[in-house]
Design an enzyme around this catalytic site. Structure first.
Site, PDB file in Angstrom:
ATOM      1  N   SER A 288       0.765  -1.236   0.018  1.00  0.00           N
ATOM      2  CA  SER A 288       0.026  -0.035  -0.149  1.00  0.00           C
ATOM      3  C   SER A 288       0.819   0.998  -0.084  1.00  0.00           C
ATOM      4  O   SER A 288       1.907   1.259   0.692  1.00  0.00           O
ATOM      5  CB  SER A 288      -0.882   0.069   1.135  1.00  0.00           C
TER       6      SER A 288
ATOM      7  N   TYR B 204      -1.424  -1.311  10.866  1.00  0.00           N
ATOM      8  CA  TYR B 204      -1.915  -1.630   9.659  1.00  0.00           C
ATOM      9  C   TYR B 204      -0.611  -1.356   8.561  1.00  0.00           C
ATOM     10  O   TYR B 204      -0.035  -2.272   8.084  1.00  0.00           O
ATOM     11  CB  TYR B 204      -3.173  -1.135   9.165  1.00  0.00           C
TER      12      TYR B 204
ATOM     13  N   LYS C 272       2.239  -3.582   6.421  1.00  0.00           N
ATOM     14  CA  LYS C 272       2.728  -3.460   5.140  1.00  0.00           C
ATOM     15  C   LYS C 272       4.245  -3.608   4.808  1.00  0.00           C
ATOM     16  O   LYS C 272       4.743  -4.110   4.062  1.00  0.00           O
ATOM     17  CB  LYS C 272       1.827  -2.609   4.374  1.00  0.00           C
TER      18      LYS C 272
HETATM   19  C1  WQD Z   1      -9.793   8.955   1.365  1.00  0.00           C
HETATM   20  C2  WQD Z   1     -10.052  10.415   1.966  1.00  0.00           C
HETATM   21  C3  WQD Z   1     -10.326  11.192   4.237  1.00  0.00           C
HETATM   22  C4  WQD Z   1     -14.179   9.027   4.464  1.00  0.00           C
HETATM   23  C5  WQD Z   1      -6.971   4.035   3.411  1.00  0.00           C
HETATM   24  C6  WQD Z   1      -5.841   3.133   3.892  1.00  0.00           C
HETATM   25  C7  WQD Z   1      -5.090   2.739   2.854  1.00  0.00           C
HETATM   26  C8  WQD Z   1      -6.073   2.132   1.795  1.00  0.00           C
HETATM   27  C9  WQD Z   1      -7.152   2.691   1.280  1.00  0.00           C
HETATM   28  C10 WQD Z   1      -6.161  -0.247   2.489  1.00  0.00           C
HETATM   29  C11 WQD Z   1      -9.172  10.796   3.011  1.00  0.00           C
HETATM   30  C12 WQD Z   1     -11.440  11.230   3.495  1.00  0.00           C
HETATM   31  C13 WQD Z   1     -12.982   9.344   4.103  1.00  0.00           C
HETATM   32  C14 WQD Z   1     -14.993   9.806   4.936  1.00  0.00           C
HETATM   33  C15 WQD Z   1     -13.682  11.866   4.254  1.00  0.00           C
HETATM   34  N1  WQD Z   1      -6.395   0.817   2.369  1.00  0.00           N
HETATM   35  N2  WQD Z   1     -12.683  10.738   3.956  1.00  0.00           N
HETATM   36  N3  WQD Z   1     -14.864  11.070   4.878  1.00  0.00           N
HETATM   37  O1  WQD Z   1      -7.419   6.840   4.118  1.00  0.00           O
HETATM   38  O2  WQD Z   1      -6.634   7.507   1.770  1.00  0.00           O
HETATM   39  O3  WQD Z   1      -6.567   5.236   2.712  1.00  0.00           O
HETATM   40  O4  WQD Z   1      -7.837   3.478   2.559  1.00  0.00           O
HETATM   41  O5  WQD Z   1      -5.249  -0.525   1.926  1.00  0.00           O
HETATM   42  O6  WQD Z   1      -4.075   1.873   3.197  1.00  0.00           O
HETATM   43  O7  WQD Z   1      -4.928   4.170   4.461  1.00  0.00           O
HETATM   44  O8  WQD Z   1      -8.822   6.220   1.902  1.00  0.00           O
HETATM   45  O9  WQD Z   1     -11.033   6.218   1.625  1.00  0.00           O
HETATM   46  O10 WQD Z   1     -10.533   6.349   4.047  1.00  0.00           O
HETATM   47  O11 WQD Z   1      -9.955   8.348   2.585  1.00  0.00           O
HETATM   48  O12 WQD Z   1     -13.451  13.009   4.100  1.00  0.00           O
HETATM   49  O13 WQD Z   1     -16.197   9.475   5.405  1.00  0.00           O
HETATM   50  O14 WQD Z   1     -11.409  10.787   2.069  1.00  0.00           O
HETATM   51  O15 WQD Z   1      -9.902  11.940   5.011  1.00  0.00           O
HETATM   52  O16 WQD Z   1      -8.681  12.345   2.735  1.00  0.00           O
HETATM   53  P1  WQD Z   1      -7.358   6.568   2.643  1.00  0.00           P
HETATM   54  P2  WQD Z   1     -10.144   6.874   2.728  1.00  0.00           P
END
Ligand code: WQD
Length: 342
Positions: free
Chosen positions: A125, A150, A154
């Site tokens: 990741s 997590y 990785k």
């Molecule tokens: C994306 C953006 C949030 C939810 C994570 C893991 C990564 C991978 C993918 C496993 C961010 C914003 C999110 C919400 C929001 N997972 N957000 N409101 O955090 O980039 O990555 O998931 O492999 O390893 O770290 O993905 O989709 O959670 O967030 O504003 O209800 O959307 O702050 O900027 P992230 P995400």
């Protein structure tokens, strides 16, 4: 026909990769413990490709079962997805993450070495980069101290793989995913978050369909154009195809090192507000949202430099952000119709 083991093959990325493997002419066997997936996905894969993958339901932490599997089955390559992947949960339950994500990797690699299986693709990741100093992010960007157990699993997983390849016949490729989203065009497989979605896109689609009241945007005070955080959102089918390319590189002995790393993203970033607007445009749905405080551990921006994957894997993401969002929405509507999710 080459026979490929896909661990976690009934999960979100795993199931899409199984479909692409079958359609590329591979024979697929899945191991999944159904801890974060549903058995119905097996029939859905079959209904897409017309070919039913072999399926073994067991927990890869049961090392004797892992060993027996590799003794009984002729396997030409392994794509290893099986792992716990909720960043927030990992902070509260670190030992669950270290046991599940590390022990299972060790048992699979040991069994591969004991049975002369040499080709291994690891699900890694972009989280290993933390907040990179330079954007876009290349594979030579430094791996930073993990922000969560997590993310640490990785990083440790990559090190375990790298060190194992130096002392055995194993060849390994780690694919560092950016943000996988979307669903298969058939709307027969897609993301099945359990409980309240942690990730942005499933939360958006559940809001649009009325399961959630409104989207909370975690912070609009980031140093970006519109103040919301930027990520590289890649269609899960494009991501799945990258695994086929990586596997073929190893099977055809085209790898230049015994351990290689590739970033798998689109190469462009989108802010949360841009995603919201793109979703509304693509689906003609109004999305209710509010701005709240930042989520702990979130970084400002991440998007991939995809030069290496394009050159060495002859792979490039082809589907657009609109394809991603529309397919995610079509999948959400399908779930709603079939009340798929318990
Ligand atoms: C994306 C953006 C949030 C939810 C994570 C893991 C990564 C991978 C993918 C496993 C961010 C914003 C999110 C919400 C929001 N997972 N957000 N409101 O955090 O980039 O990555 O998931 O492999 O390893 O770290 O993905 O989709 O959670 O967030 O504003 O209800 O959307 O702050 O900027 P992230 P995400």
């Amino acid at each position: 026909m080459q026979r490929i083991l896909v661990t976690g093959g009934l999960g979100f990325i795993g199931s899409h990769t199984v479909v692409e493997l079958q359609q590329a002419g591979y024979d697929v066997v899945i191991i999944d413990d159904l801890s974060n997936s549903q058995l119905s996905v097996l029939d859905r894969i079959t209904s897409i490709t017309g070919m039913k993958p072999d399926f073994h339901q067991f927990d890869l932490k049961e090392k004797e079962k892992v060993h027996q599997f590799f003794q009984q089955e002729k396997i030409d390559g392994v794509i290893h997805f099986a792992a716990s992947k909720a960043v927030g949960e990992s902070v509260n339950e670190p030992l669950k993450y270290y046991e599940n994500n590390i022990n299972t990797l060790v048992y699979v690699l040991k069994a591969m070495n004991n049975n002369q299986v040499e080709n291994f693709i690891f699900s890694s990741s972009c989280t290993v980069y933390g907040q990179a100093d330079e954007l876009p992010i290349t594979e030579s960007a430094p791996v930073k101290t993990a922000e969560s157990p997590y993310g640490n699993t990785k990083q440790i997983g990559e090190e375990i793989l790298k060190e194992t390849t130096t002392v055995s016949n194993l060849n390994g490729i780690a694919l560092r995913y950016f943000n996988p989203i979307g669903a298969h065009a058939s709307a027969k497989i897609g993301e099945l978050p359990i409980g309240v979605p942690q990730n942005l896109i499933p939360y958006i689609t559940q809001t649009a369909i009325g399961i959630r009241e409104e989207l909370s945007i975690f912070g609009d005070d980031y140093p970006t154009e519109d103040g919301t955080a930027i990520r590289d959102y890649i269609h899960v089918v494009d991501l799945a195809k990258a695994h086929i390319k990586a596997l073929e590189r190893l099977i055809e002995n085209r790898n230049k090192e015994k351990y290689e790393v590739f970033n798998v993203g689109t190469g462009s970033g989108s802010s949360v507000l841009e995603i919201v607007k793109a979703f509304e445009k693509a689906t003609n749905q109004d999305l209710a949202y509010k701005i709240v405080e930042r989520r702990a551990g979130d970084i400002t921006a991440a998007f991939a430099d995809t030069t290496l994957a394009e050159k060495e894997l002859n792979w490039k993401a082809e589907l657009t952000l609109e394809d991603c969002l529309l397919s995610a929405w079509n999948w959400q509507k399908k779930i709603h119709e079939n009340t798929l999710v318990e």
